[in-house]
Design a protein around this motif. Sequence first.
Motif, PDB file in Angstrom:
ATOM      1  N   SER A   1       0.806  -1.218   0.000  1.00 42.17           N
ATOM      2  CA  SER A   1       0.000   0.000   0.000  1.00 42.17           C
ATOM      3  C   SER A   1       0.839   1.268   0.000  1.00 42.17           C
ATOM      4  CB  SER A   1      -0.946   0.008   1.206  1.00 42.17           C
ATOM      5  OG  SER A   1      -0.214  -0.114   2.413  1.00 42.17           O
ATOM      6  N   GLU A   2       1.994   1.262   0.706  1.00 44.22           N
ATOM      7  CA  GLU A   2       2.778   2.490   0.797  1.00 44.22           C
ATOM      8  C   GLU A   2       3.541   2.815  -0.490  1.00 44.22           C
ATOM      9  OE1 GLU A   2       5.377  -0.788   2.737  1.00 44.22           O
ATOM     10  OE2 GLU A   2       3.257  -0.173   2.727  1.00 44.22           O
ATOM     11  N   ARG A   3       3.556   1.905  -1.442  1.00 43.03           N
ATOM     12  CA  ARG A   3       4.239   2.142  -2.719  1.00 43.03           C
ATOM     13  C   ARG A   3       3.262   2.326  -3.882  1.00 43.03           C
ATOM     14  NH1 ARG A   3       9.875   0.345  -2.657  1.00 43.03           N
ATOM     15  NH2 ARG A   3      10.362  -0.634  -0.645  1.00 43.03           N
ATOM     16  N   ARG A   4       1.991   2.154  -3.635  1.00 46.27           N
ATOM     17  CA  ARG A   4       1.044   2.069  -4.752  1.00 46.27           C
ATOM     18  C   ARG A   4       0.721   3.403  -5.406  1.00 46.27           C
ATOM     19  NH1 ARG A   4      -3.025  -1.957  -1.640  1.00 46.27           N
ATOM     20  NH2 ARG A   4      -1.676  -3.804  -1.678  1.00 46.27           N
ATOM     21  N   ALA A   5       0.603   4.471  -4.614  1.00 47.00           N
ATOM     22  CA  ALA A   5       0.181   5.748  -5.202  1.00 47.00           C
ATOM     23  C   ALA A   5       1.136   6.185  -6.304  1.00 47.00           C
ATOM     24  CB  ALA A   5       0.069   6.827  -4.127  1.00 47.00           C
TER      25      ALA A   5
ATOM     26  N   ALA B   1       1.031  16.273 -14.007  1.00 43.63           N
ATOM     27  CA  ALA B   1       0.180  16.435 -12.831  1.00 43.63           C
ATOM     28  C   ALA B   1      -0.151  15.090 -12.194  1.00 43.63           C
ATOM     29  CB  ALA B   1      -1.110  17.169 -13.216  1.00 43.63           C
ATOM     30  N   MET B   2      -0.394  14.070 -13.015  1.00 39.39           N
ATOM     31  CA  MET B   2      -0.719  12.742 -12.493  1.00 39.39           C
ATOM     32  C   MET B   2       0.457  12.142 -11.744  1.00 39.39           C
ATOM     33  SD  MET B   2      -2.940  11.124 -15.633  1.00 39.39           S
ATOM     34  CE  MET B   2      -3.860   9.919 -14.683  1.00 39.39           C
ATOM     35  N   ILE B   3       1.647  12.250 -12.321  1.00 32.94           N
ATOM     36  CA  ILE B   3       2.836  11.694 -11.675  1.00 32.94           C
ATOM     37  C   ILE B   3       3.145  12.453 -10.392  1.00 32.94           C
ATOM     38  CG2 ILE B   3       5.321  11.329 -11.916  1.00 32.94           C
ATOM     39  CD1 ILE B   3       4.820  10.886 -14.920  1.00 32.94           C
ATOM     40  N   PHE B   4       3.049  13.789 -10.440  1.00 30.05           N
ATOM     41  CA  PHE B   4       3.310  14.610  -9.255  1.00 30.05           C
ATOM     42  C   PHE B   4       2.346  14.255  -8.128  1.00 30.05           C
ATOM     43  CE2 PHE B   4       2.195  18.393  -6.770  1.00 30.05           C
ATOM     44  CZ  PHE B   4       3.436  18.702  -6.214  1.00 30.05           C
ATOM     45  N   ASN B   5       1.064  14.110  -8.448  1.00 29.46           N
ATOM     46  CA  ASN B   5       0.090  13.766  -7.415  1.00 29.46           C
ATOM     47  C   ASN B   5       0.397  12.418  -6.789  1.00 29.46           C
ATOM     48  OD1 ASN B   5      -1.419  16.066  -7.412  1.00 29.46           O
ATOM     49  ND2 ASN B   5      -3.224  15.191  -8.369  1.00 29.46           N
ATOM     50  N   GLY B   6       0.778  11.439  -7.616  1.00 26.60           N
ATOM     51  CA  GLY B   6       1.115  10.126  -7.085  1.00 26.60           C
ATOM     52  C   GLY B   6       2.323  10.172  -6.167  1.00 26.60           C
TER      53      GLY B   6
ATOM     54  N   VAL C   1      -4.591   9.112  -7.409  1.00 34.19           N
ATOM     55  CA  VAL C   1      -4.659   9.165  -5.951  1.00 34.19           C
ATOM     56  C   VAL C   1      -6.037   8.748  -5.445  1.00 34.19           C
ATOM     57  CG1 VAL C   1      -2.800  10.789  -5.519  1.00 34.19           C
ATOM     58  CG2 VAL C   1      -5.013  11.671  -6.169  1.00 34.19           C
ATOM     59  N   PHE C   2      -7.057   8.915  -6.279  1.00 30.03           N
ATOM     60  CA  PHE C   2      -8.384   8.431  -5.887  1.00 30.03           C
ATOM     61  C   PHE C   2      -8.339   6.946  -5.574  1.00 30.03           C
ATOM     62  CE2 PHE C   2     -12.171   6.084  -7.066  1.00 30.03           C
ATOM     63  CZ  PHE C   2     -13.149   6.699  -6.292  1.00 30.03           C
ATOM     64  N   TRP C   3      -7.659   6.155  -6.423  1.00 31.14           N
ATOM     65  CA  TRP C   3      -7.689   4.703  -6.280  1.00 31.14           C
ATOM     66  C   TRP C   3      -6.917   4.198  -5.070  1.00 31.14           C
ATOM     67  CZ3 TRP C   3     -11.323   2.013  -8.230  1.00 31.14           C
ATOM     68  CH2 TRP C   3     -11.938   2.424  -9.414  1.00 31.14           C
ATOM     69  N   GLN C   4      -6.130   5.059  -4.426  1.00 29.05           N
ATOM     70  CA  GLN C   4      -5.498   4.668  -3.175  1.00 29.05           C
ATOM     71  C   GLN C   4      -6.532   4.470  -2.076  1.00 29.05           C
ATOM     72  OE1 GLN C   4      -2.671   3.218  -2.949  1.00 29.05           O
ATOM     73  NE2 GLN C   4      -1.575   4.653  -1.646  1.00 29.05           N
ATOM     74  N   MET C   5      -7.623   5.201  -2.133  1.00 33.07           N
ATOM     75  CA  MET C   5      -8.581   5.198  -1.016  1.00 33.07           C
ATOM     76  C   MET C   5      -9.424   3.925  -0.943  1.00 33.07           C
ATOM     77  SD  MET C   5      -9.572   9.268  -0.864  1.00 33.07           S
ATOM     78  CE  MET C   5      -9.714   9.511  -2.643  1.00 33.07           C
ATOM     79  N   PRO C   6     -10.142   3.510  -1.995  1.00 33.61           N
ATOM     80  CA  PRO C   6     -10.915   2.267  -1.862  1.00 33.61           C
ATOM     81  C   PRO C   6     -10.038   1.040  -1.628  1.00 33.61           C
ATOM     82  CG  PRO C   6     -10.975   3.091  -4.134  1.00 33.61           C
ATOM     83  CD  PRO C   6     -10.392   4.175  -3.285  1.00 33.61           C
TER      84      PRO C   6
END
Length: 447
Positions: free
Chosen positions: A146-150, A304-309, A364-369
């Motif tokens: 989980s800590e590497r997924r975002a 933006a996607m990579i930065f957010n992750g 980053v949305f998919w980290q939550m569910p």
Amino acid sequence: MSIDLHADATASAQRNLDQTYRKVFWRLVPILMVLWVLAWIDRVNVSFAKLQMMQELQFSDAVYGFGAGIFYIGYLLFEVPSNLLLQKIGARKTIARIAIGWGVICMLMAHASSPAMFYTLRFLLGAFEAGFFPGVIMYLTLWFPSERRAKVFGIFMSSVALSGVIGGPLAGSIMSHLHGYLGNSGWQWLFLLEGFPTVLIGFFVLKYLTDKVEDASWLTSEQRVDLREDLDRDSKKMGKRQHSLILALRDRRLWIFTAVYFLVIIMNATAAFWGPTIVREAGFSDIATIGWVISGISLFGSAAMIFNGLMADRTQRPLAQCAGSIVVGGLAFIVLSMPVYASTPLTIVTFAFALAGAYGAIPVFWQMPNKLFSGTAAAAGIAIINSFGNLGGFLAPYGLGLLKTETGSVTLGLLTVGILGLFAAVLLALVVRRFMQSEIDNISRRV
């Protein structure tokens, strides 16, 4: 001295584990990114084909919007079965089947000659692609804790924006230079030449992908053991999560996530399917030039996607990253709907922020569910969120098409999209935040 030796051993073990994850990343993620790039190119190339085919086939904006959006109805109907099938036959066969199928349908799009045929082929494209994205998300959770997924999700999902970087100039070039060649229009060559590589790579992944850690012959036996132990550690740390499909369906959190994703996809689909039209109406008429403009905007979205992750992994605050990105996208769509929309430079810059905000929220949305569900519940839950959420992908292009047919402008539609995006951010801040905080507190108590 013993403390120093223990610290050295721990540091060495961590370095070895980091090296193993890098090896896993470079083995799996690039090929999945290539497939996701092709999936998005094959999904949204209709937005470029629109610039020629609508006039040739006498389609209205409403016909185009319905055809672009009906893709997501096929997606909805077949996504959950596809993702459950992945649980039974593995990712390798599932991803290969999906890629070969959607590549063939993309090529057949070159023969669309009536609204009915256009609708049918777009529906089938969605049906064949159904299951790919949630399947990959599920697949990556089998290889990364989980800590590497975002970060991994962010890099993988940046393919969405990267598809625009590549697909824009490619579509413009094909449609400009091959128009009339061998009696085919440029938009027909677009579908033929962009569907064929997907079929080839679909056959390639049958030999290349590995379903699970224990079968990874490209890792050493020590690396497989270390990887398995670390993934088991992460699973234990996460504690008891929802495994049952029936109980997951009764969990209101699943449907809140689905509602948020639905609103995010409305922004996402608007940027994808109406981007070339927005750029053209901003003052660009040459198709090749429109392709390059979309390419530059998509590159910004990819960053933006990579930065957010990366930031979500560093701060462990995916909700804040997701909400912030949605707010940026929502405000940008609202600005696009204002009278300053007539300014070409401002339109391009604002649309770049709209696309970056819409796309940047997704990884980053998919980290939550994934923090709340596992096993069959995760497989089906991810598919449910993605498939029902992707109904926003039907509503956005069709709704904007109807509005444009009736009013001659997309400005009212863009305003609506922006407001819905801000509502998604409110849902995250007021509702999702509460049960995510509860999950964090539970993990902290277990640790």
